[in-house]
Motif scaffolding. Structure first.
Motif, PDB file in Angstrom:
ATOM      1  N   ASN A   1      15.362  55.649  81.981  1.00 14.56           N
ATOM      2  CA  ASN A   1      15.025  54.578  81.048  1.00 14.56           C
ATOM      3  C   ASN A   1      15.736  53.288  81.450  1.00 14.56           C
ATOM      4  OD1 ASN A   1      13.311  56.088  79.458  1.00 14.56           O
ATOM      5  ND2 ASN A   1      14.893  56.667  77.984  1.00 14.56           N
ATOM      6  N   VAL A   2      14.998  52.179  81.329  1.00 10.47           N
ATOM      7  CA  VAL A   2      15.538  50.859  81.646  1.00 10.47           C
ATOM      8  C   VAL A   2      15.389  49.981  80.407  1.00 10.47           C
ATOM      9  CG1 VAL A   2      15.366  48.824  83.126  1.00 10.47           C
ATOM     10  CG2 VAL A   2      14.854  51.096  84.059  1.00 10.47           C
ATOM     11  N   THR A   3      16.466  49.330  80.003  1.00 10.88           N
ATOM     12  CA  THR A   3      16.396  48.427  78.853  1.00 10.88           C
ATOM     13  C   THR A   3      16.204  46.989  79.323  1.00 10.88           C
ATOM     14  OG1 THR A   3      18.769  47.984  78.786  1.00 10.88           O
ATOM     15  CG2 THR A   3      17.968  49.936  77.586  1.00 10.88           C
ATOM     16  N   SER A   4      15.768  46.147  78.409  1.00  6.22           N
ATOM     17  CA  SER A   4      15.610  44.723  78.723  1.00  6.22           C
ATOM     18  C   SER A   4      16.938  44.111  79.146  1.00  6.22           C
ATOM     19  CB  SER A   4      15.053  43.975  77.514  1.00  6.22           C
ATOM     20  OG  SER A   4      13.730  44.367  77.249  1.00  6.22           O
ATOM     21  N   ALA A   5      18.012  44.548  78.492  1.00  3.87           N
ATOM     22  CA  ALA A   5      19.340  44.024  78.844  1.00  3.87           C
ATOM     23  C   ALA A   5      19.723  44.415  80.264  1.00  3.87           C
ATOM     24  CB  ALA A   5      20.374  44.539  77.849  1.00  3.87           C
ATOM     25  N   ASP A   6      19.419  45.677  80.652  1.00  2.59           N
ATOM     26  CA  ASP A   6      19.691  46.126  82.027  1.00  2.59           C
ATOM     27  C   ASP A   6      18.921  45.264  83.029  1.00  2.59           C
ATOM     28  OD1 ASP A   6      21.303  48.169  81.109  1.00  2.59           O
ATOM     29  OD2 ASP A   6      19.679  49.659  81.103  1.00  2.59           O
ATOM     30  N   PHE A   7      17.638  45.062  82.723  1.00  2.00           N
ATOM     31  CA  PHE A   7      16.776  44.307  83.626  1.00  2.00           C
ATOM     32  C   PHE A   7      17.251  42.871  83.750  1.00  2.00           C
ATOM     33  CE2 PHE A   7      12.409  42.253  84.264  1.00  2.00           C
ATOM     34  CZ  PHE A   7      12.500  42.363  85.645  1.00  2.00           C
ATOM     35  N   GLU A   8      17.629  42.268  82.642  1.00  2.00           N
ATOM     36  CA  GLU A   8      18.063  40.871  82.676  1.00  2.00           C
ATOM     37  C   GLU A   8      19.344  40.724  83.484  1.00  2.00           C
ATOM     38  OE1 GLU A   8      18.556  37.048  79.675  1.00  2.00           O
ATOM     39  OE2 GLU A   8      17.976  39.010  78.903  1.00  2.00           O
ATOM     40  N   THR A   9      20.258  41.670  83.335  1.00  2.00           N
ATOM     41  CA  THR A   9      21.499  41.626  84.109  1.00  2.00           C
ATOM     42  C   THR A   9      21.204  41.749  85.606  1.00  2.00           C
ATOM     43  OG1 THR A   9      22.765  42.601  82.293  1.00  2.00           O
ATOM     44  CG2 THR A   9      23.721  42.745  84.497  1.00  2.00           C
ATOM     45  N   ALA A  10      20.319  42.691  85.945  1.00  2.00           N
ATOM     46  CA  ALA A  10      19.970  42.879  87.356  1.00  2.00           C
ATOM     47  C   ALA A  10      19.232  41.673  87.917  1.00  2.00           C
ATOM     48  CB  ALA A  10      19.113  44.132  87.504  1.00  2.00           C
ATOM     49  N   ALA A  11      18.441  40.998  87.063  1.00  2.00           N
ATOM     50  CA  ALA A  11      17.604  39.890  87.522  1.00  2.00           C
ATOM     51  C   ALA A  11      18.341  38.558  87.584  1.00  2.00           C
ATOM     52  CB  ALA A  11      16.390  39.751  86.597  1.00  2.00           C
ATOM     53  N   GLU A  12      19.594  38.524  87.218  1.00  2.00           N
ATOM     54  CA  GLU A  12      20.329  37.261  87.134  1.00  2.00           C
ATOM     55  C   GLU A  12      20.270  36.436  88.427  1.00  2.00           C
ATOM     56  OE1 GLU A  12      22.167  34.252  85.283  1.00  2.00           O
ATOM     57  OE2 GLU A  12      21.423  36.100  84.369  1.00  2.00           O
ATOM     58  N   PRO A  13      20.402  37.046  89.630  1.00  2.00           N
ATOM     59  CA  PRO A  13      20.314  36.229  90.854  1.00  2.00           C
ATOM     60  C   PRO A  13      18.972  35.513  90.997  1.00  2.00           C
ATOM     61  CG  PRO A  13      21.268  38.380  91.332  1.00  2.00           C
ATOM     62  CD  PRO A  13      20.752  38.454  89.932  1.00  2.00           C
ATOM     63  N   LEU A  14      17.888  36.182  90.608  1.00  2.00           N
ATOM     64  CA  LEU A  14      16.576  35.552  90.701  1.00  2.00           C
ATOM     65  C   LEU A  14      16.412  34.480  89.631  1.00  2.00           C
ATOM     66  CD1 LEU A  14      14.242  38.615  91.405  1.00  2.00           C
ATOM     67  CD2 LEU A  14      15.309  37.059  93.044  1.00  2.00           C
ATOM     68  N   LEU A  15      16.921  34.744  88.441  1.00  2.00           N
ATOM     69  CA  LEU A  15      16.817  33.760  87.365  1.00  2.00           C
ATOM     70  C   LEU A  15      17.562  32.482  87.728  1.00  2.00           C
ATOM     71  CD1 LEU A  15      17.280  36.116  84.285  1.00  2.00           C
ATOM     72  CD2 LEU A  15      15.138  35.185  85.183  1.00  2.00           C
ATOM     73  N   LYS A  16      18.687  32.620  88.425  1.00  2.00           N
ATOM     74  CA  LYS A  16      19.431  31.431  88.860  1.00  2.00           C
ATOM     75  C   LYS A  16      18.635  30.622  89.870  1.00  2.00           C
ATOM     76  CE  LYS A  16      24.143  33.134  88.074  1.00  2.00           C
ATOM     77  NZ  LYS A  16      25.441  33.524  88.707  1.00  2.00           N
ATOM     78  N   ARG A  17      17.839  31.315  90.694  1.00  2.00           N
ATOM     79  CA  ARG A  17      17.046  30.604  91.706  1.00  2.00           C
ATOM     80  C   ARG A  17      15.941  29.764  91.077  1.00  2.00           C
ATOM     81  NH1 ARG A  17      15.175  34.888  96.064  1.00  2.00           N
ATOM     82  NH2 ARG A  17      13.867  33.108  96.680  1.00  2.00           N
ATOM     83  N   LEU A  18      15.611  30.011  89.830  1.00  2.00           N
ATOM     84  CA  LEU A  18      14.591  29.204  89.165  1.00  2.00           C
ATOM     85  C   LEU A  18      15.086  27.784  88.870  1.00  2.00           C
ATOM     86  CD1 LEU A  18      13.308  31.817  86.546  1.00  2.00           C
ATOM     87  CD2 LEU A  18      12.196  31.172  88.687  1.00  2.00           C
ATOM     88  N   ARG A  19      16.399  27.595  88.831  1.00  2.00           N
ATOM     89  CA  ARG A  19      16.952  26.305  88.418  1.00  2.00           C
ATOM     90  C   ARG A  19      16.792  25.221  89.486  1.00  2.00           C
ATOM     91  NH1 ARG A  19      20.170  25.863  84.092  1.00  2.00           N
ATOM     92  NH2 ARG A  19      21.223  24.091  85.050  1.00  2.00           N
ATOM     93  N   ASP A  20      17.020  25.561  90.757  1.00  2.00           N
ATOM     94  CA  ASP A  20      17.068  24.533  91.801  1.00  2.00           C
ATOM     95  C   ASP A  20      15.775  23.732  91.917  1.00  2.00           C
ATOM     96  OD1 ASP A  20      19.688  25.052  92.373  1.00  2.00           O
ATOM     97  OD2 ASP A  20      19.284  26.324  94.103  1.00  2.00           O
TER      98      ASP A  20
END
Length: 567
Positions: free
Chosen positions: A262-281
């Protein structure tokens, strides 16, 4: 009939302009989205769309997706007994979309507007055009995906306030800042990342889950290609479920045994943080290039299927401090906007008053040399002439001088990109011009770039004081222009080949300012001199918007100091 096509990394769509609105065209199985997937079976038959996507888990070596990411490269993939490059694979998808449109309308498709990521470079755009030609389509125009999306968001009813289009698809990410004024859609700036999309979130989820999915190591002997595809498909399913709930099961079946976690939204968001940061530039770059503050944006418009992910929407909300606009289906907006552009090209009466301007997505310039501080020269450096996000069509000029005594030739490599060294940019061509032998620095050469909305770049190199000049036209190899069509486009660019300081309106304002300078003394004369300097600096930018705004300020200041309107 001209159709609009969104050629996507994960899914593609086609639409037409009919009865005053954009209409999406269903494919043969009734879906509005066609997977950008190609597969070849044992007999050599080619399958495109959902049929191919369904074979990806069972026949991963004979199926390919996400090939849009390799557009403009030499990368190939072997399916069955033959190799395909990204152009050929894209052509198969485009051909299927063309057939769907003809079956739906009963009319023959004569042309198409095809969308591309705003950050596609010249090679990638040319490859997309060639794919269209291979599919039997006359590509009337390539339109940037965020620009097409802006067209889908009811442009006729919008006010002048700028808005930002946030386009995160399956394989690419684009940002565009758009303004609409009196029926003119103007793109102020575009930026993006051609290696960021939903596929990357899938891969990240696989990497996050894999160690926990099989702690006993039972999958160690599995076929790596088959296993990777099973994991990718499971990641896609899990990611989509997490768009609807706070928890989802990541599961695969291998040799009759299920492996699940099972994967939670919180798990996914934590794992996705590097990609989410790339959205800023790209967002920050587009804001800087447009000189627009985030507070001035009227709204944030979401485009692309990957923007449905809650983790992405939360990141966008935090980034901008407000909730985004998702009133148009994110998977459909680009195709609908492409159909609007098709309607414009077909001169639909309902679109007579709508005009579209775009920007140059990458900087265009030449290679040059600079002193290295030790008495020598450092070569291979990039000298921009038309900056990225310049409104097009545009014409700009720079000046270059010789670096050695009795130099007999200047060689200009033509490049597209943002890197300091030209080796990191895309070379488009080369111009060589003979020059009279003189001491270093005494020969100055004028190099002008003129660029239009269809990607035609004209380079003019002139040696002042001589009759020597060279001209190079760089255009899409697949663009089937007749001599008369090429002449028409070059004539349109020729009208731009005038330095702004020589335009009558600017000359008149400068003449008035000079008269005022002569007519006043003391502080008022100093003020006029300062204003003239500011306006001349604006002229030096050769940017029409900057010059227009500076001219208005100068006229207003002169009106005030003279106490009357100058006529």
């Amino acid at each position: 009939m001209i159709i609009g096509i969104d050629l996507g990394t994960t899914n593609s769509a086609v639409a037409i302009w009919r009865d005053g609105e954009s209409v999406l065209i269903p494919n043969a199985i009734g879906d509005l989205l066609t997977p950008s997937a190609v597969s070849v079976d044992e007999s050599g038959a080619v399958m495109v769309g959902m049929a191919a996507r369904e074979r990806q888990s069972t026949h991963p070596r004979d199926t390919v997706t996400a090939f849009k990411r390799y557009m403009g490269t030499q990368q190939t993939v072997t399916l069955g007994k033959r190799k395909f490059d990204s152009e050929e694979l894209s052509a198969l998808v485009l051909r299927q979309l063309k057939a769907d449109a003809e079956a739906f309308t009963g009319e023959k498709v004569t042309g198409a507007v095809v969308t591309v990521p705003a950050y596609f470079n010249d090679r990638q755009r040319k490859a997309t055009r060639r794919a269209g030609e291979l599919a039997g389509l006359k590509v009337e125009r390539l339109v940037n995906e965020p620009t097409a999306a802006a067209l889908a968001f009811g442009i006729q009813t919008r006010e002048q306030e700028p808005f930002l289009v946030f386009d995160l698809g399956g394989g690419t990410f684009d940002v565009s800042i758009v303004e609409v004024f009196e029926g003119v859609v103007e793109v102020r700036a575009s930026s993006g990342d051609n290696r960021l999309g939903g596929e990357d979130f899938n891969e990240l989820l696989v990497q996050h889950v894999r160690p926990k999915l099989d702690p006993a190591g039972k999958l160690a002997g599995a076929d790596p290609v088959v296993l990777q595809e099973l994991l990718r498909a499971a990641a896609e399913r899990t990611r989509r479920k997490l768009s609807e709930s706070d928890e989802a099961e990541f599961a695969i079946v291998w040799q009759g045994e299920q492996f699940a976690i099972n994967v939670t939204s919180a798990d996914f968001e934590t794992a996705a943080e590097p990609l989410l940061k790339r959205l800023r530039d790209p967002v920050l770059r587009s804001l800087r290039d447009s000189s627009i503050r985030v507070e001035a944006l009227s709204e944030i418009v979401l485009v692309g299927g990957s923007t449905r992910m809650p983790v992405v929407r939360r990141a966008i909300t935090r980034m901008f401090g407000r909730f985004p606009n998702a009133t148009v289906h994110p998977d459909h907006a680009v195709a609908l906007g492409a159909a609007v552009q098709a309607g414009l090209l077909a001169r639909s009466e309902a679109l007579e008053e709508v005009r579209l301007t775009d920007v140059c997505p990458f900087t265009l310039g030449v290679d040059h040399a600079e002193p290295d501080g030790r008495g020598g020269w450092r070569t291979g450096l990039f000298s921009p002439i038309i900056d990225r996000n310049t409104a097009i069509p545009a014409s700009r000029v720079n000046y270059y001088n010789t670096v050695s005594d009795n130099q007999r030739e200047l060689r200009f490599g033509i490049y597209q990109g943002e890197a300091r060294e030209v080796s990191g940019n895309v070379k488009l061509g080369e111009v060589r011009v003979p020059i009279p032998p003189k001491p270093a620095g005494e020969v100055v050469v004028e190099c002008r770039f003129s660029y239009d909305t269809s990607g035609l770049l004209e380079v003019d190199v002139n040696v002042p004081g001589t009759s020597t000049s060279r001209n190079l036209v760089i255009m899409d190899d697949a663009d089937p222009l007749t001599d008369s069509q090429l002449a028409t486009r070059r004539d349109a660019l020729a009208a731009l080949k005038q330095h702004p300081r020589d335009e009558s309106e600017n000359m008149a304002v400068l003449a008035r300012a000079a008269r005022c300078y002569e007519g006043f003394i003391g502080e008022r004369r100093d003020a006029v001199g300062h204003w003239i300097g500011v306006f001349e600096n604006a002229l030096a930018t050769q940017d029409p918007r900057t010059i227009k705004e500076a001219r208005a300020r100068l006229v207003e200041a002169l009106d005030e100091i003279e106490g009357e309107r100058f006529l």
